[in-house]
Design a protein around this motif. Structure first.
Motif, mmCIF file in Angstrom:
data_model
loop_
_atom_site.group_PDB
_atom_site.id
_atom_site.type_symbol
_atom_site.label_atom_id
_atom_site.label_comp_id
_atom_site.label_asym_id
_atom_site.label_seq_id
_atom_site.Cartn_x
_atom_site.Cartn_y
_atom_site.Cartn_z
ATOM 1 N N ASP A 297 0.848 -1.204 0.000
ATOM 2 C CA ASP A 297 0.000 0.000 0.000
ATOM 3 C C ASP A 297 0.876 1.244 0.000
ATOM 4 O O ASP A 297 0.625 2.194 -0.731
ATOM 5 C CB ASP A 297 -0.887 0.042 1.258
ATOM 6 N N PHE A 298 1.890 1.218 0.870
ATOM 7 C CA PHE A 298 2.732 2.404 0.991
ATOM 8 C C PHE A 298 3.517 2.633 -0.296
ATOM 9 O O PHE A 298 3.654 3.768 -0.752
ATOM 10 C CB PHE A 298 3.657 2.281 2.196
ATOM 11 N N LEU A 299 4.014 1.551 -0.878
ATOM 12 C CA LEU A 299 4.740 1.668 -2.151
ATOM 13 C C LEU A 299 3.836 2.338 -3.189
ATOM 14 O O LEU A 299 4.246 3.244 -3.911
ATOM 15 C CB LEU A 299 5.179 0.280 -2.629
ATOM 16 N N GLU A 300 2.585 1.897 -3.216
ATOM 17 C CA GLU A 300 1.687 2.443 -4.228
ATOM 18 C C GLU A 300 1.273 3.872 -3.924
ATOM 19 O O GLU A 300 1.083 4.687 -4.839
ATOM 20 C CB GLU A 300 0.513 1.489 -4.459
ATOM 21 N N THR A 301 1.181 4.195 -2.630
ATOM 22 C CA THR A 301 0.878 5.584 -2.258
ATOM 23 C C THR A 301 2.006 6.508 -2.700
ATOM 24 O O THR A 301 1.775 7.581 -3.260
ATOM 25 C CB THR A 301 0.691 5.699 -0.732
ATOM 26 N N LEU A 302 3.249 6.064 -2.423
ATOM 27 C CA LEU A 302 4.399 6.871 -2.847
ATOM 28 C C LEU A 302 4.391 7.055 -4.364
ATOM 29 O O LEU A 302 4.612 8.152 -4.869
ATOM 30 C CB LEU A 302 5.690 6.190 -2.430
ATOM 31 N N ALA A 303 4.103 5.975 -5.071
ATOM 32 C CA ALA A 303 4.067 6.051 -6.530
ATOM 33 C C ALA A 303 3.001 7.060 -6.962
ATOM 34 O O ALA A 303 3.228 7.849 -7.887
ATOM 35 C CB ALA A 303 3.786 4.677 -7.124
ATOM 36 N N GLY A 304 1.868 7.066 -6.262
ATOM 37 C CA GLY A 304 0.805 8.014 -6.576
ATOM 38 C C GLY A 304 1.282 9.450 -6.420
ATOM 39 O O GLY A 304 1.003 10.313 -7.261
ATOM 40 N N GLN A 305 2.043 9.686 -5.361
ATOM 41 C CA GLN A 305 2.540 11.042 -5.131
ATOM 42 C C GLN A 305 3.555 11.455 -6.188
ATOM 43 O O GLN A 305 3.547 12.593 -6.652
ATOM 44 C CB GLN A 305 3.175 11.120 -3.756
ATOM 45 N N ILE A 306 4.413 10.518 -6.532
ATOM 46 C CA ILE A 306 5.412 10.835 -7.546
ATOM 47 C C ILE A 306 4.702 11.133 -8.869
ATOM 48 O O ILE A 306 5.079 12.045 -9.598
ATOM 49 C CB ILE A 306 6.429 9.687 -7.692
ATOM 50 N N ALA A 307 3.637 10.365 -9.144
ATOM 51 C CA ALA A 307 2.880 10.603 -10.375
ATOM 52 C C ALA A 307 2.285 12.007 -10.379
ATOM 53 O O ALA A 307 2.324 12.709 -11.392
ATOM 54 C CB ALA A 307 1.778 9.553 -10.521
ATOM 55 N N ILE A 308 1.774 12.431 -9.230
ATOM 56 C CA ILE A 308 1.196 13.782 -9.142
ATOM 57 C C ILE A 308 2.277 14.823 -9.407
ATOM 58 O O ILE A 308 2.079 15.785 -10.160
ATOM 59 C CB ILE A 308 0.555 14.017 -7.756
ATOM 60 N N ALA A 309 3.453 14.598 -8.784
ATOM 61 C CA ALA A 309 4.549 15.545 -8.982
ATOM 62 C C ALA A 309 4.937 15.608 -10.455
ATOM 63 O O ALA A 309 5.193 16.678 -11.008
ATOM 64 C CB ALA A 309 5.750 15.136 -8.138
ATOM 65 N N MET A 310 4.952 14.447 -11.090
ATOM 66 C CA MET A 310 5.337 14.385 -12.491
ATOM 67 C C MET A 310 4.299 15.121 -13.345
ATOM 68 O O MET A 310 4.642 15.884 -14.241
ATOM 69 C CB MET A 310 5.400 12.920 -12.915
ATOM 70 N N ASP A 311 3.042 14.900 -13.005
ATOM 71 C CA ASP A 311 1.958 15.554 -13.738
ATOM 72 C C ASP A 311 2.055 17.069 -13.580
ATOM 73 O O ASP A 311 1.966 17.820 -14.547
ATOM 74 C CB ASP A 311 0.624 15.027 -13.200
ATOM 75 N N ASN A 312 2.277 17.504 -12.313
ATOM 76 C CA ASN A 312 2.414 18.942 -12.048
ATOM 77 C C ASN A 312 3.553 19.541 -12.849
ATOM 78 O O ASN A 312 3.418 20.600 -13.449
ATOM 79 C CB ASN A 312 2.708 19.188 -10.568
ATOM 80 N N ALA A 313 4.694 18.841 -12.799
ATOM 81 C CA ALA A 313 5.874 19.365 -13.476
ATOM 82 C C ALA A 313 5.600 19.499 -14.965
ATOM 83 O O ALA A 313 5.967 20.493 -15.596
ATOM 84 C CB ALA A 313 7.067 18.456 -13.224
ATOM 85 N N GLU A 314 4.903 18.501 -15.521
ATOM 86 C CA GLU A 314 4.616 18.530 -16.950
ATOM 87 C C GLU A 314 3.636 19.656 -17.280
ATOM 88 O O GLU A 314 3.830 20.411 -18.228
ATOM 89 C CB GLU A 314 4.028 17.186 -17.386
ATOM 90 N N LEU A 315 2.590 19.757 -16.440
ATOM 91 C CA LEU A 315 1.606 20.827 -16.629
ATOM 92 C C LEU A 315 2.291 22.174 -16.593
ATOM 93 O O LEU A 315 2.060 23.039 -17.430
ATOM 94 C CB LEU A 315 0.584 20.793 -15.487
ATOM 95 N N PHE A 316 3.137 22.334 -15.573
ATOM 96 C CA PHE A 316 3.804 23.610 -15.394
ATOM 97 C C PHE A 316 4.680 23.917 -16.597
ATOM 98 O O PHE A 316 4.681 25.028 -17.105
ATOM 99 C CB PHE A 316 4.643 23.583 -14.121
ATOM 100 N N HIS A 317 5.394 22.905 -17.030
ATOM 101 C CA HIS A 317 6.277 23.074 -18.170
ATOM 102 C C HIS A 317 5.471 23.496 -19.399
ATOM 103 O O HIS A 317 5.818 24.440 -20.101
ATOM 104 C CB HIS A 317 7.017 21.766 -18.447
#
Ligand code: C2E
Ligand code: SIN
Ligand code: SIN
Ligand code: SIN
Ligand code: FE
Ligand code: FE
Length: 592
Positions: free
Chosen positions: A370-390
């Motif tokens: 669960d924790f592994l997948e939660t972390l992955a979810g957060q990293i995905a959000i960060a990646m999405d944000n970074a891409e959006l921002f870019h």
């Protein structure tokens, strides 16, 4: 004188039964001895029983004391199993934990190196492996005693070899339950026939109750501290996301937290390049070599690629047993044994992969996953944000560029209509910016000054050609109309959010230092700085060039005029800066 003695003897009866007798021997007057023997076997036994019970009660009491001192699950489990063997006389004790997937795992055993549990395959669900004493005890909550293992049907035949090797005769499985929930079993084995008499069963059952409470407490405590740490780790990643839009910075924080909280050896993040259909390296942590940084993974031929294509977590428990033809160099060089690849999915799109590597076989539970997948979810959000921002930044830049090109074109058109000399607006804009920089106006304000200068006479769009292009002097009425042009500029530009900060010059470039200007008659520093600078530059450029209503003046005369207007039309301080700059630029050239 004492005429009798009493002795105690252990004797064997004719039937071979061992009995304890008390013999009282008296000397009779006639020198005969009289011996009276009592069978005290039962009395003796119950006394021993009393002592034994006292010892056991003490043992239970001591064990409980020890349990309550510790909130460390492993310590409690050690103490439980050790007590069973060292104090309660069992040969082996192990604690089985009922996993959500139906398996029973050995949480702890004593003696710790005892080989019996090595190949245990026990379940607690209603499967063939769940029909043994452990499974039944967990399912029913009732202790399961096997008086004689060697003749019992409930032990799988292949276990008999292990039983024989260990020398076990009898065994029992006691459910471990708290608050009505059975979470495992305490398994006890003995090499003594009849070890599990009613009393011992009662004893171990009591002991199992105590043990269950202690295990549960320790487990809850460890779970909640682990949760807290996980929350703190997620918070750190959150803060990294909030504090930075740089994907690499965020990824590094996320990877450090992943490694620490999941207790793995290395982790890496790859981003999906949807055009190339490849996974490109973003960040890694915990590797001995930097091989991973050079890796670009194809979607078809990598475990990580499979996580992307299948949109699900890929787990490789043992790379050596993986027969698939996948690149395994990294695993070999780094000594990785086990591997996870979790797809990074945000808003339904796979953006990349989080990889987790372990150098030793790893037992994971639901919470870990669960924790592994939660972390992955957060990293995905960060990646999405970074891409959006870019993307946003990119389209903003493009939009800004498009706007500024439009402004320049408009400015050029205004010059044409105004019969200005070629490049008037560009010239005054550049000179205004030079002075502004010289005066230390900050970078972020210069863009607005630039736009304002380019559009300074946009208000003249509202002035009829008959007035604007009149070859001679303006009549009083014409002049009144001409003086409205800065107000027209204000009306046009204040509608446009993006140009509002650029209004100072178009609106105020005809105000004068002494208050005699228009449209509002502002005075001295009431006039915006940009407009005070621009006024000098505009007059300088107007006088230096032919206008429909007069010929160009020679530069000496123009500079003379500007000096003369210092403190009247113009801000004297800016006149000084201007003269200094223009002399450097033009007069030295004139002197050539
Ligand atoms: P412009 O031609 O761009 O001139 C800008 C400013 O330069 C003028 O603002 C004025 O301060 C200065 N300037 C330009 N020519 C002369 C000049 O011959 N002598 C002096 N001393 N200063 C000059 P101003 O006066 O507020 O005029 C604003 C605008 O009104 C001018 O912009 C021009 O478009 C128009 N304008 C001014 N005077 C006349 C004129 O006699 N005939 C015509 N047709 N238009 C005029
Ligand atoms: C079982 O409880 O199913 C087996 C226990 C054992 O093999 O000792
Ligand atoms: C354990 O023995 O693992 C803790 C008990 C529980 O799952 O509550
Ligand atoms: C890696 O090289 O990062 C893992 C290998 C794979 O995904 O197949
Ligand atoms: Fe003007
Ligand atoms: Fe002008």
């Amino acid at each position: 004188m004492k005429n009798s003695i009493t002795v105690e003897r252990n004797l064997n009866t004719k039937e071979g039964k061992q009995v304890t007798v008390e013999v009282n021997i008296s000397k009779l007057d006639n020198d005969f001895l009289l011996g009276i023997a009592h069978d005290i076997t039962e009395i003796k036994e119950s006394e021993e029983q009393k002592l034994k019970r006292l010892h056991l009660l003490k043992t239970l009491y001591n064990a409980n004391q020890k349990f309550s001192e510790s909130l460390n699950l492993e310590k409690v489990a050690y103490e439980v199993t050790r007590t069973c063997v060292e104090d309660l006389g069992a040969s082996l004790a192990w604690i089985g934990h009922a996993e959500a997937n139906g398996k029973v795992t050995v949480l702890y055993q004593y003696p710790t190196e005892h080989p019996y549990t090595k190949n245990l395959n026990v379940r607690w669900d209603d499967t063939p492996e769940g029909q043994g004493p452990t499974g039944v005890a967990i399912r029913t909550g009732i202790p399961q005693v096997i008086e004689d293992i060697t003749t019992n049907q409930r032990f799988e035949p292949w276990r008999m070899k292990a039983v024989t090797e260990a020398g076990f005769i009898t065994s029992a499985a006691f459910p471990l339950a708290t608050r009505g929930r059975t979470f495992g079993a305490l398994n006890i084995y003995s090499d003594k026939k009849g070890f599990f008499d009613a009393e011992n069963v009662q004893l171990f059952q009591t002991f199992a109750h105590q043990a269950a409470a202690a295990l549960e407490n320790a487990n809850l405590y460890e779970k909640s501290t682990r949760r807290l740490q996980h929350i703190q780790a997620l918070r750190k990643v959150d803060m990294a996301i909030a504090g930075s839009i740089d994907l690499r910075v965020i990824s590094n924080v996320a990877l450090q937290e992943t490694i620490r909280e999941l207790n793995v050896d290395a982790a890496a993040i790859f981003r999906l390049n949807p055009y190339m259909q490849k996974l490109e390296f973003i960040a890694a942590y915990g590797f001995y070599t930097n091989i991973i940084e050079e890796i670009s993974l194809s979607l078809e031929k990598s475990f990580a690629g499979r996580a992307v294509l299948e949109r699900k977590t890929i787990y490789i428990p043992d790379i050596e047993r993986e027969n698939e033809d996948m690149p395994k160099d990294l695993f070999r060089v780094e000594g990785f044994k086990a591997y996870y690849a979790v797809p990074l999915i945000a808003k339904g799109h796979v953006l990349g992969v989080l990889e987790v590597f372990m150098r030793n076989p790893h037992i994971v539970n639901d919470e870990w996953r669960d924790f592994l997948e939660t972390l992955a979810g957060q990293i995905a959000i960060a990646m999405d944000n970074a891409e959006l921002f870019h993307n946003l930044q990119q389209s903003n830049l493009e939009l800004l560029k498009a706007y500024d090109e439009t402004i320049e074109a408009l400015s050029y058109a205004l010059d044409l209509r105004d019969k200005e000399t070629e490049g008037h607006s560009i010239r005054v804009t550049e000179l205004t910016l030079s002075i502004a920089k010289e005066m230390g106006i900050p970078e972020e304000k210069l863009i607005h000054i630039k736009r304002g200068a380019l559009l300074h006479d946009i208000g003249k769009l509202g002035i009829p050609d008959s007035i604007l292009l009149k070859p001679g002097k303006l009549s009083d009425e014409e002049w009144e109309i001409m003086k409205i042009h800065p107000v027209y500029a204000y009306k046009m530009l204040s509608q446009i959010e993006y140009l509002r900060p650029a209004l100072d010059i178009p609106y105020c470039h005809h105000e004068r230092w002494d208050g005699s200007g228009y449209p509002r008659g502002l005075k001295e520093k009431e006039i915006p700085l940009a407009a005070r600078i621009f006024a000098i530059v505009d007059v300088f450029d107007a006088l230096s060039n032919d206008r429909p209503y007069r010929k160009a003046w020679p530069i000496e005369k123009v500079l003379e005029y500007i000096r003369e207007q210092s403190g009247k039309h113009f801000d004297p301080q800016i006149v000084d800066v201007f003269i200094h700059l223009v002399e450097k630029k033009f007069v030295s050239r004139l002197g050539d």
